[in-house]
Scaffold this motif. Structure first.
Motif, PDB file in Angstrom:
ATOM      1  N   UNK A 198     -93.890 -16.164   0.558  1.00  0.00           N
ATOM      2  CA  UNK A 198     -93.522 -15.596  -0.735  1.00  0.00           C
ATOM      3  C   UNK A 198     -92.642 -14.361  -0.599  1.00  0.00           C
ATOM      4  N   UNK A 199     -92.615 -13.707   0.527  1.00  0.00           N
ATOM      5  CA  UNK A 199     -91.794 -12.513   0.715  1.00  0.00           C
ATOM      6  C   UNK A 199     -90.306 -12.771   0.560  1.00  0.00           C
ATOM      7  N   UNK A 200     -89.726 -13.722   1.275  1.00  0.00           N
ATOM      8  CA  UNK A 200     -88.293 -14.008   1.121  1.00  0.00           C
ATOM      9  C   UNK A 200     -87.917 -14.479  -0.281  1.00  0.00           C
ATOM     10  N   UNK A 201     -88.824 -15.197  -0.925  1.00  0.00           N
ATOM     11  CA  UNK A 201     -88.548 -15.692  -2.272  1.00  0.00           C
ATOM     12  C   UNK A 201     -88.447 -14.525  -3.251  1.00  0.00           C
ATOM     13  N   UNK A 202     -89.336 -13.553  -3.140  1.00  0.00           N
ATOM     14  CA  UNK A 202     -89.277 -12.384  -4.015  1.00  0.00           C
ATOM     15  C   UNK A 202     -88.020 -11.568  -3.753  1.00  0.00           C
ATOM     16  N   UNK A 203     -87.621 -11.469  -2.502  1.00  0.00           N
ATOM     17  CA  UNK A 203     -86.413 -10.729  -2.151  1.00  0.00           C
ATOM     18  C   UNK A 203     -85.184 -11.400  -2.770  1.00  0.00           C
ATOM     19  N   UNK A 204     -85.122 -12.717  -2.717  1.00  0.00           N
ATOM     20  CA  UNK A 204     -84.008 -13.457  -3.302  1.00  0.00           C
ATOM     21  C   UNK A 204     -83.988 -13.306  -4.821  1.00  0.00           C
TER      22      UNK A 204
ATOM     23  N   UNK B  35     -73.976 -18.412  -9.942  1.00  0.00           N
ATOM     24  CA  UNK B  35     -74.511 -18.416  -8.576  1.00  0.00           C
ATOM     25  C   UNK B  35     -73.963 -17.276  -7.737  1.00  0.00           C
ATOM     26  N   UNK B  36     -72.693 -16.910  -7.943  1.00  0.00           N
ATOM     27  CA  UNK B  36     -72.054 -15.849  -7.171  1.00  0.00           C
ATOM     28  C   UNK B  36     -71.141 -15.047  -8.062  1.00  0.00           C
TER      29      UNK B  36
ATOM     30  N   UNK C 110     -85.046 -10.735  -6.541  1.00  0.00           N
ATOM     31  CA  UNK C 110     -84.561  -9.376  -6.822  1.00  0.00           C
ATOM     32  C   UNK C 110     -83.047  -9.307  -6.668  1.00  0.00           C
ATOM     33  N   UNK C 111     -82.501  -9.983  -5.646  1.00  0.00           N
ATOM     34  CA  UNK C 111     -81.060  -9.982  -5.429  1.00  0.00           C
ATOM     35  C   UNK C 111     -80.329 -10.644  -6.593  1.00  0.00           C
ATOM     36  N   UNK C 112     -80.859 -11.766  -7.069  1.00  0.00           N
ATOM     37  CA  UNK C 112     -80.234 -12.473  -8.180  1.00  0.00           C
ATOM     38  C   UNK C 112     -80.312 -11.639  -9.455  1.00  0.00           C
ATOM     39  N   UNK C 113     -81.442 -11.006  -9.696  1.00  0.00           N
ATOM     40  CA  UNK C 113     -81.596 -10.172 -10.888  1.00  0.00           C
ATOM     41  C   UNK C 113     -80.616  -8.998 -10.862  1.00  0.00           C
ATOM     42  N   UNK C 114     -80.447  -8.377  -9.699  1.00  0.00           N
ATOM     43  CA  UNK C 114     -79.492  -7.267  -9.576  1.00  0.00           C
ATOM     44  C   UNK C 114     -78.061  -7.760  -9.780  1.00  0.00           C
ATOM     45  N   UNK C 115     -77.735  -8.949  -9.256  1.00  0.00           N
ATOM     46  CA  UNK C 115     -76.400  -9.507  -9.408  1.00  0.00           C
ATOM     47  C   UNK C 115     -76.091  -9.772 -10.884  1.00  0.00           C
ATOM     48  N   UNK C 116     -77.054 -10.361 -11.599  1.00  0.00           N
ATOM     49  CA  UNK C 116     -76.831 -10.692 -12.996  1.00  0.00           C
ATOM     50  C   UNK C 116     -76.773  -9.450 -13.884  1.00  0.00           C
TER      51      UNK C 116
END
Length: 104
Positions: free
Chosen positions: A35-41, A96-97, A43-49
């Motif tokens: 679950x650690x990498x999934x939460x990190x991803x 996505x990007x 957070x990254x998507x939320x910051x990007x959006x």
């Protein structure tokens, strides 16, 4: 020889409770590792959006490249193509990007 085998068999017996506790610990550790990498991803998507701006070049989840021309709370209007006539509103989650203008 038979005496040695019976003595070692008696000394190596495990209780079912300790077996269950060991497996529960293994399951919890595996869950935390996955679950650690999934939460990190996430957070990254939320910051990007949240950092989307008008003029950003984006890649959608369906594979189309476009430019953001308008942003509302949960939707964006993306302009596709060279002729600037194809404008499609979509959810922010369909992005996505993001590539900022001038960023190389």
């Amino acid at each position: 020889m038979g005496i040695l085998l019976s003595e070692t068999a008696e000394n190596t017996s495990y209780s079912p409770v300790s077996f269950i506790i060991v497996w529960l610990v293994v399951i919890v550790v595996m869950f935390l590792m996955m679950s650690g990498p999934q939460k990190k991803e996430q957070k990254r998507i939320k910051a990007m959006l949240s950092s989307l701006e008008i003029g950003d070049s984006v890649l959608t989840t369906s594979g189309f490249y476009g430019m953001i021309i308008d942003i509302s709370e949960d939707t964006v209007i993306v302009e596709f193509g060279n002729n600037k006539n194809c404008r499609i509103p979509m959810n922010k989650t369909a992005i996505a990007q993001v590539e900022k203008p001038g960023a190389e």
